[in-house]
Design a protein around this motif. Structure first.
Motif, PDB file in Angstrom:
ATOM      1  N   GLU A   1       0.839  -1.198   0.000  1.00  0.00           N
ATOM      2  CA  GLU A   1       0.000   0.000   0.000  1.00  0.00           C
ATOM      3  C   GLU A   1       0.878   1.254   0.000  1.00  0.00           C
ATOM      4  O   GLU A   1       1.902   1.321   0.670  1.00  0.00           O
ATOM      5  N   GLY A   2       0.476   2.244  -0.805  1.00  0.00           N
ATOM      6  CA  GLY A   2       1.204   3.502  -0.905  1.00  0.00           C
ATOM      7  C   GLY A   2       2.244   3.528  -2.001  1.00  0.00           C
ATOM      8  O   GLY A   2       2.773   4.604  -2.313  1.00  0.00           O
ATOM      9  N   GLU A   3       2.542   2.380  -2.594  1.00  0.00           N
ATOM     10  CA  GLU A   3       3.526   2.332  -3.685  1.00  0.00           C
ATOM     11  C   GLU A   3       2.826   2.486  -5.037  1.00  0.00           C
ATOM     12  O   GLU A   3       1.599   2.610  -5.109  1.00  0.00           O
ATOM     13  N   GLU A   4       3.618   2.448  -6.112  1.00  0.00           N
ATOM     14  CA  GLU A   4       3.092   2.749  -7.447  1.00  0.00           C
ATOM     15  C   GLU A   4       3.424   1.629  -8.423  1.00  0.00           C
ATOM     16  O   GLU A   4       4.495   1.012  -8.352  1.00  0.00           O
ATOM     17  N   VAL A   5       2.486   1.378  -9.334  1.00  0.00           N
ATOM     18  CA  VAL A   5       2.687   0.472 -10.467  1.00  0.00           C
ATOM     19  C   VAL A   5       2.484   1.286 -11.740  1.00  0.00           C
ATOM     20  O   VAL A   5       1.448   1.942 -11.898  1.00  0.00           O
ATOM     21  N   THR A   6       3.482   1.274 -12.633  1.00  0.00           N
ATOM     22  CA  THR A   6       3.396   2.044 -13.886  1.00  0.00           C
ATOM     23  C   THR A   6       3.392   1.103 -15.074  1.00  0.00           C
ATOM     24  O   THR A   6       4.112   0.100 -15.102  1.00  0.00           O
ATOM     25  N   VAL A   7       2.580   1.445 -16.059  1.00  0.00           N
ATOM     26  CA  VAL A   7       2.489   0.697 -17.320  1.00  0.00           C
ATOM     27  C   VAL A   7       2.846   1.666 -18.434  1.00  0.00           C
ATOM     28  O   VAL A   7       2.137   2.657 -18.656  1.00  0.00           O
ATOM     29  N   THR A   8       3.969   1.371 -19.157  1.00  0.00           N
ATOM     30  CA  THR A   8       4.497   2.292 -20.169  1.00  0.00           C
ATOM     31  C   THR A   8       4.603   1.575 -21.509  1.00  0.00           C
ATOM     32  O   THR A   8       5.204   0.492 -21.597  1.00  0.00           O
ATOM     33  N   ALA A   9       4.015   2.187 -22.553  1.00  0.00           N
ATOM     34  CA  ALA A   9       4.123   1.654 -23.915  1.00  0.00           C
ATOM     35  C   ALA A   9       5.081   2.531 -24.709  1.00  0.00           C
ATOM     36  O   ALA A   9       5.058   3.762 -24.616  1.00  0.00           O
ATOM     37  N   SER A  10       5.939   1.891 -25.513  1.00  0.00           N
ATOM     38  CA  SER A  10       6.925   2.625 -26.322  1.00  0.00           C
ATOM     39  C   SER A  10       7.317   1.777 -27.518  1.00  0.00           C
ATOM     40  O   SER A  10       7.008   0.578 -27.587  1.00  0.00           O
ATOM     41  N   ALA A  11       8.012   2.423 -28.463  1.00  0.00           N
ATOM     42  CA  ALA A  11       8.490   1.741 -29.679  1.00  0.00           C
ATOM     43  C   ALA A  11       9.966   2.023 -29.855  1.00  0.00           C
ATOM     44  O   ALA A  11      10.443   3.118 -29.546  1.00  0.00           O
ATOM     45  N   ASP A  12      10.700   1.029 -30.356  1.00  0.00           N
ATOM     46  CA  ASP A  12      12.138   1.176 -30.560  1.00  0.00           C
ATOM     47  C   ASP A  12      12.547   0.307 -31.742  1.00  0.00           C
ATOM     48  O   ASP A  12      12.636  -0.915 -31.618  1.00  0.00           O
ATOM     49  N   GLY A  13      12.810   0.938 -32.901  1.00  0.00           N
ATOM     50  CA  GLY A  13      13.283   0.188 -34.071  1.00  0.00           C
ATOM     51  C   GLY A  13      12.234  -0.760 -34.596  1.00  0.00           C
ATOM     52  O   GLY A  13      11.144  -0.350 -35.008  1.00  0.00           O
ATOM     53  N   THR A  14      12.517  -2.052 -34.533  1.00  0.00           N
ATOM     54  CA  THR A  14      11.628  -3.059 -35.114  1.00  0.00           C
ATOM     55  C   THR A  14      10.678  -3.662 -34.094  1.00  0.00           C
ATOM     56  O   THR A  14       9.922  -4.571 -34.437  1.00  0.00           O
TER      57      THR A  14
END
Length: 464
Positions: free
Chosen positions: A373-386
């Motif tokens: 409790e009190g912490e964070e979960v991050t979901v990150t989408a990105s692209a790199d080359g192929t």
């Protein structure tokens, strides 16, 4: 492999051509010089026959002597060859040009000495195109009454001879170059013919290793040994696919068949609990274990289906899909007091949307389980080359290096998390869902703490 085999063949064929070309070039030079030497020997023999009847005495008073000098002069003027008839002492009987003398040393003196012994001079040393000062000296004895009374010597320039040898070498070099080009072309065709089945076999092996079990090798080309290897590989792949199919069918059938007895057992447990005092610890423990067994059977059935069903791959906006899954799990995150955030631009990749949604659900669920409790979960989408990626990073306790090496194994759970709800099959199902669509999943430490899960998907359509 082609980069190693092709240079070896080219070097081998170049060595063979050089081994044939050098003796041929030497033989050509020797043949050209031998022709010149034979002509000079004929000339010296003719001059020797004329000098044989020249009366020794004062030059110019003998008609034969005058004729001999005229012949030598015309010979020198026409061919540019020094020619002369010399007494045993080395004094000139007749010569052209007038200043020419028998060489005091070297090849000319050696030829003169051999002729004094009554035999023609041996073949002179070979003249090569780069020898600008090379000359050919030939000597023949003048015999009268069985005795050598004089020697005819010719000293020929070698400019034309060297030019002919050089032209012959250029022709040989052109032929060698053409043969080398043909050999290189043949080497390319040969390596292509030999290695094409190997490349096909490598591609089929990669397909099977990545989950496309129906991939096979067409044993139609290449050497007989490789065709037999292709047939053996296809037989092996058929057997492996059959065994895996039987294993999947067994897991699915077992999971399905056990559900009914387990449901009946849980129902009897509930009926039994009605007859026992409320709060009985033993019946609560039995009820918990039964529910856990039911979850394991459900996960086994999901795993069997994930490994069996083919993926429906299409161009998908994984950024939007990740945002949808974050929105769906945010109520649970708020209930646990965990901040669940998603960020990243619109990113596309080739994937099965349903399989990817299920995989992200499993990863996000796993992150929320272990994040306090009190912490964070991050979901990150990105692209790199192929490739495109979706990274899920949590603030939980994380894993050790040994645990990172085992995460994703079936039924494996860290000893520190045995009290957390789960069967140990969620990440295995995720990996199977992603592999069917050409994706992958990787695990690493998150900074400053926690676990970082990276889902990787291709940005190019899969090959047929």
């Amino acid at each position: 492999m082609r980069t190693r085999l092709l240079p070896l063949l080219i070097v081998l064929m170049a060595g063979v051509l050089l081994a044939l070309g050098f003796p041929l070039a030497v033989s050509l030079a020797a043949a050209e010089q031998q022709q010149v030497v034979v002509d000079r020997l004929d000339d010296t023999a003719r001059f020797a026959a004329q000098a044989q009847f020249v009366t020794e005495g004062v030059p110019g008073r003998d008609e034969r002597h005058t004729t001999l000098e005229e012949e030598l002069t015309r010979y020198n003027d026409v061919y540019g060859i020094h020619a002369g008839v010399f007494h045993r002492s080395g004094a000139a009987m007749a010569r052209a040009p007038w200043y020419w003398e028998v060489p005091e040393a070297g090849v000319g003196r050696q030829a003169f000495a051999e002729a004094l012994l009554g035999r023609r001079s041996h073949d002179p040393p070979q003249v090569w195109p780069w020898q600008q000062d090379g000359r050919i000296v030939v000597a023949s004895p003048v015999v009268r009454d069985g005795d050598v009374v004089a020697v005819v010597v010719t000293d020929s320039p070698t400019g034309q001879l060297r030019s002919r040898i050089l032209r012959g070498w250029l022709i040989i070099g052109a032929g060698e170059s053409a043969a080398m080009l043909v050999a290189v072309g043949a080497a390319f065709r040969l390596t292509g013919w030999v290695l094409r089945p190997v490349r096909i076999l490598d591609a089929a092996t990669h397909d099977i290793a990545t989950g496309r079990m129906n991939s096979r090798v067409a044993a139609a080309g290449g050497p007989p040994e490789l065709r037999r290897l292709a047939r053996s590989f296809n037989e092996m792949a058929d057997n492996v696919e059959l065994v895996l199919e039987q294993q999947r069918a067994f897991v699915a059938d077992a999971s399905h068949q056990l559900r009914n007895p387990l449901a009946a057992l849980l129902l009897r447990i509930e009926l039994l609990a009605l007859e026992l005092p409320e709060g009985n610890e033993e019946i609560a423990s039995v009820r918990t274990e039964g529910k856990r067994l039911a979850r394991v059977l459900d996960d086994l059935l999901d795993l069997a289906l994930a490994e069996h069903v083919s993926a429906d791959i299409r161009l998908t906006d994984i950024g939007e899909l990740a945002a949808e899954r974050v929105a769906a799990w945010r109520p649970l995150a708020k209930e646990k007091g965990v901040r669940l955030n998603g960020r990243g631009p619109a990113v596309t990749a080739w994937a099965d949307p349903i399989a990817l949604s299920s995989a992200l659900d499993a990863v996000i669920d796993n992150a929320l389980k272990f994040t306090p409790e009190g912490e964070e979960v991050t979901v990150t989408a990105s692209a790199d080359g192929t490739t495109s990626t979706v990274v899920v990073a949590d603030g939980g306790p994380g894993l050790t290096e040994e645990e990172l090496a085992r995460i994703g194994d079936r039924f494996w759970r860290s000893g520190r998390h045995q009290n957390v709800k789960g069967s140990g099959l969620g990440l295995s199902i995720t990996r199977a869902l992603l592999s069917a669509g050409g994706g992958s999943i990787a695990y690493a430490h998150n900074e400053p703490r926690g676990l970082r899960v990276t889902v990787t998907l291709p940005r190019h359509p899969p090959t047929a």
